[in-house]
Design an enzyme around this catalytic site. Structure first.
Site, mmCIF file in Angstrom:
data_model
loop_
_atom_site.group_PDB
_atom_site.id
_atom_site.type_symbol
_atom_site.label_atom_id
_atom_site.label_comp_id
_atom_site.label_asym_id
_atom_site.label_seq_id
_atom_site.Cartn_x
_atom_site.Cartn_y
_atom_site.Cartn_z
ATOM 1 N N GLY A 143 0.850 -1.186 0.000
ATOM 2 C CA GLY A 143 0.000 0.000 0.000
ATOM 3 C C GLY A 143 0.881 1.229 0.000
ATOM 4 O O GLY A 143 1.278 1.734 -1.059
ATOM 5 N N TRP A 146 -8.150 -1.939 -3.841
ATOM 6 C CA TRP A 146 -8.594 -0.567 -3.551
ATOM 7 C C TRP A 146 -8.622 0.278 -4.813
ATOM 8 O O TRP A 146 -8.271 1.464 -4.774
ATOM 9 C CB TRP A 146 -7.695 0.106 -2.501
ATOM 10 C CG TRP A 146 -7.734 -0.544 -1.174
ATOM 11 C CD1 TRP A 146 -6.719 -1.208 -0.561
ATOM 12 C CD2 TRP A 146 -8.857 -0.608 -0.267
ATOM 13 N NE1 TRP A 146 -7.136 -1.690 0.646
ATOM 14 C CE2 TRP A 146 -8.438 -1.335 0.852
ATOM 15 C CE3 TRP A 146 -10.162 -0.122 -0.324
ATOM 16 C CZ2 TRP A 146 -9.284 -1.587 1.924
ATOM 17 C CZ3 TRP A 146 -11.007 -0.375 0.742
ATOM 18 C CH2 TRP A 146 -10.557 -1.094 1.851
ATOM 19 N N GLU A 192 -4.012 8.158 -1.595
ATOM 20 C CA GLU A 192 -3.017 9.034 -2.252
ATOM 21 C C GLU A 192 -1.949 9.506 -1.265
ATOM 22 O O GLU A 192 -1.533 10.657 -1.281
ATOM 23 C CB GLU A 192 -3.699 10.200 -2.977
ATOM 24 C CG GLU A 192 -4.494 9.708 -4.167
ATOM 25 C CD GLU A 192 -5.073 10.803 -5.021
ATOM 26 O OE1 GLU A 192 -4.385 11.804 -5.257
ATOM 27 O OE2 GLU A 192 -6.230 10.643 -5.456
HETATM 28 C C1 LIG Z 1 -11.505 4.733 -0.557
HETATM 29 C C2 LIG Z 1 -10.175 4.390 -1.127
HETATM 30 C C3 LIG Z 1 -9.924 4.566 -2.493
HETATM 31 C C4 LIG Z 1 -8.710 4.210 -3.051
HETATM 32 N N1 LIG Z 1 -8.493 4.348 -4.403
HETATM 33 C C5 LIG Z 1 -7.326 3.908 -4.955
HETATM 34 C C6 LIG Z 1 -7.130 3.933 -6.371
HETATM 35 O O1 LIG Z 1 -7.987 4.380 -7.138
HETATM 36 N N2 LIG Z 1 -5.975 3.427 -6.870
HETATM 37 C C7 LIG Z 1 -4.981 2.914 -6.075
HETATM 38 O O2 LIG Z 1 -3.968 2.478 -6.598
HETATM 39 N N3 LIG Z 1 -5.143 2.885 -4.722
HETATM 40 C C8 LIG Z 1 -6.276 3.367 -4.151
HETATM 41 N N4 LIG Z 1 -6.467 3.324 -2.781
HETATM 42 C C9 LIG Z 1 -5.416 2.746 -1.957
HETATM 43 C C10 LIG Z 1 -4.708 3.751 -1.076
HETATM 44 O O3 LIG Z 1 -3.851 4.563 -1.809
HETATM 45 C C11 LIG Z 1 -4.016 2.936 0.036
HETATM 46 O O4 LIG Z 1 -5.052 2.480 0.889
HETATM 47 C C12 LIG Z 1 -3.010 3.763 0.807
HETATM 48 O O5 LIG Z 1 -1.871 4.009 0.015
HETATM 49 C C13 LIG Z 1 -2.569 3.047 2.085
HETATM 50 O O6 LIG Z 1 -2.203 1.737 1.799
HETATM 51 P P1 LIG Z 1 -2.793 0.531 2.679
HETATM 52 O O7 LIG Z 1 -4.257 0.654 2.720
HETATM 53 O O8 LIG Z 1 -2.206 -0.730 2.186
HETATM 54 O O9 LIG Z 1 -2.268 0.837 4.143
HETATM 55 P P2 LIG Z 1 -0.788 0.517 4.696
HETATM 56 O O10 LIG Z 1 0.238 0.838 3.682
HETATM 57 O O11 LIG Z 1 -0.805 -0.828 5.292
HETATM 58 O O12 LIG Z 1 -0.660 1.621 5.827
HETATM 59 C C14 LIG Z 1 -1.517 1.598 6.971
HETATM 60 C C15 LIG Z 1 -1.202 2.783 7.850
HETATM 61 O O13 LIG Z 1 0.129 2.684 8.344
HETATM 62 C C16 LIG Z 1 0.657 3.978 8.530
HETATM 63 N N5 LIG Z 1 1.908 4.105 7.750
HETATM 64 C C17 LIG Z 1 2.190 3.558 6.544
HETATM 65 N N6 LIG Z 1 3.437 3.915 6.133
HETATM 66 C C18 LIG Z 1 3.936 4.704 7.104
HETATM 67 C C19 LIG Z 1 5.175 5.404 7.264
HETATM 68 N N7 LIG Z 1 6.148 5.350 6.331
HETATM 69 N N8 LIG Z 1 5.354 6.109 8.410
HETATM 70 C C20 LIG Z 1 4.390 6.173 9.355
HETATM 71 N N9 LIG Z 1 3.194 5.552 9.237
HETATM 72 C C21 LIG Z 1 2.971 4.835 8.139
HETATM 73 C C22 LIG Z 1 -0.420 4.980 8.043
HETATM 74 O O14 LIG Z 1 -1.198 5.387 9.145
HETATM 75 C C23 LIG Z 1 -1.262 4.138 7.123
HETATM 76 O O15 LIG Z 1 -2.597 4.616 7.006
HETATM 77 C C24 LIG Z 1 -7.685 3.697 -2.212
HETATM 78 C C25 LIG Z 1 -7.934 3.530 -0.851
HETATM 79 C C26 LIG Z 1 -9.150 3.864 -0.297
HETATM 80 C C27 LIG Z 1 -9.361 3.651 1.175
#
Ligand SMILES: Cc1cc2nc3c(=O)[nH]c(=O)nc-3n(C[C@H](O)[C@H](O)[C@H](O)COP(=O)(O)OP(=O)(O)OC[C@H]3O[C@@H](n4cnc5c(N)ncnc54)[C@H](O)[C@@H]3O)c2cc1C
Length: 377
Positions: free
Chosen positions: A131, A156, A362
């Site tokens: 993510g 997502w 994003e």
């Molecule tokens: C409604 C919705 C629409 C979306 N639409 C798209 C889309 O059109 N295309 C697409 O490609 N993606 C899309 N996404 C994906 C979105 O970009 C990811 O959910 C986001 O990048 C976070 O990745 P993850 O959910 O795997 O969370 P993870 O990467 O597992 O992260 C979870 C949490 O860990 C913390 N974290 C992560 N990294 C760090 C760091 N380096 N330092 C400190 N804290 C950190 C943050 O609090 C983060 O929220 C969408 C997501 C949602 C919820």
């Protein structure tokens, strides 16, 4: 929108003021739409936004760059009236961002359809195991003669299931990590591309997990240079991250306007709620947060429009501040609406659900803070 004074700020030109005026009139006539069936609502919105000409702003015109201030005004205004309208607009831009900025003339033929609302676009970057850690994505694109063969899963993906075309990021392996990724233009009807699952979220919009099972695309589907996918994704996000801030700003403005109306009408203890100083303190915090967000959003958009190659720091600041502030402003609005604030279907209840994901997608707030700290240190 009650407070229009930001339109006179020096960040904006006369063409932006005219755009805002025309758009507000259009929104008042056409929004909100019925959200009961989000797929058909979004299909309808894309058609409507295309027919009205608003999607012209979602992609760059031949030989021009995207006007980020117009994108921000559009997202702010649409989000004020209907978050699903903002979503439908934004995805046409984000989905086609890489094509708009780096595509060949043949690839850019898709832009004629997306800007007219005749095709729906999607941006497929996120994967189940990568993510926030984009550079770790596992979907592969293997060169086979004059084709690439893609295998992997994306999750997502907004517009997943209703999109006509996806921009897909995959590992082509020129180098380890971020330098081994490329972007591909993949029509939704390509054999082997399927929807594994539709994802339900607290503020519904079309969202899916996708599978790429030996899908074959011509070499001409490669967008830009092989190995430059990560850089392209970051350039697109540099533009669209600021606009996420703008959408949050629109939602916060709406929450403030709803609250202003509510506290002036609602009488408690023999006087309007607005007469209580503690309520005034909340309203002042909300107004202050809205203006500070607007300054950061339009500072970032203006800087990009002035020709800055990247606005990583400005965009991160705009997104973090505007989304976090909007969450707080909307929470205050819910509080000041009392029971009606949590009643399903009220404007502030909808905003309370709709704002949440903007702090995650994003680039989550925490990740943006890492970006700001790096740029500062
Ligand atoms: C409604 C919705 C629409 C979306 N639409 C798209 C889309 O059109 N295309 C697409 O490609 N993606 C899309 N996404 C994906 C979105 O970009 C990811 O959910 C986001 O990048 C976070 O990745 P993850 O959910 O795997 O969370 P993870 O990467 O597992 O992260 C979870 C949490 O860990 C913390 N974290 C992560 N990294 C760090 C760091 N380096 N330092 C400190 N804290 C950190 C943050 O609090 C983060 O929220 C969408 C997501 C949602 C919820």
């Amino acid at each position: 929108m009650a407070d229009q004074s930001f339109l006179d700020w020096p960040f904006l030109a006369d063409k932006h003021r005219a755009l805002a005026t025309d758009l507000q009139a259009w929104c008042a006539m056409h929004l909100p739409v019925d959200h009961q069936d989000v797929d058909s609502a979004c299909r309808g919105l894309v058609r409507q936004l295309g027919a009205a000409g608003w999607l012209e702003h979602s992609v760059a015109k031949q030989g021009e760059t995207l006007d980020v201030r117009s994108l921000c005004l559009l997202r702010e205004t649409l989000a004020y009236h209907d978050a699903l309208a903002d979503f439908s607009f934004a995805m046409q831009g984000l989905g086609m961002g890489a094509v708009s900025l780096f595509g060949t003339p043949e690839q850019q033929a898709w832009l004629d359809k997306t800007r007219r609302g005749e095709a729906i676009a999607a941006f497929a970057l996120t994967e189940p195991e990568s993510g926030s850690d984009v550079a770790n994505l596992q979907t592969t694109a293997q060169r086979e003669g004059d084709a690439f063969v893609l295998n992997g899963e994306k999750t997502w993906i907004s517009n997943g299931g209703i999109a006509d075309v996806y921009v897909v990021f995959a590992r082509t392996g020129e180098a380890p990590g971020a330098k081994g990724l490329s972007a591909f233009l993949v029509p939704a009807n390509t054999p082997g591309l399927s929807v594994v699952e539709r994802l339900e979220v607290i503020a519904p919009h079309p969202l899916a997990q996708l599978k790429f099972d030996n899908i074959r695309v011509p070499a001409a589907a490669l967008i830009g240079q092989a190995g430059s996918g990560f850089k392209m994704a970051m350039s697109v996000l540099d533009v669209f991250r600021t606009t996420v801030g703008a959408a949050a700003l629109g939602m916060a403005r709406r929450a403030l306007d709803e609250t202003r109306g509510r506290v002036q009408k609602r009488h408690l203890f023999g006087a309007p709620l607005a007469d209580l100083q503690m309520v005034q303190g909340h309203v002042a915090d909300m107004a202050l947060g809205v203006d500070a967000s607007a300054l950061l959003v339009y500072r970032s958009a203006w800087t990009k429009d002035q020709g800055a190659a990247r606005v990583t720091r400005e965009a991160a600041m705009a997104k973090v501040h505007a989304t976090e502030t909007a969450q707080h402003v909307i929470d205050q609005a819910v509080q000041l609406h009392g029971g009606d604030g949590v009643r399903r279907g009220t404007v502030v209840e909808q905003l309370y659900r709709e704002i949440r994901a903007l702090r995650i997608y994003e680039g989550a707030t925490d990740v943006q803070k890492v970006v700001i700290a790096r740029q500062t240190l």
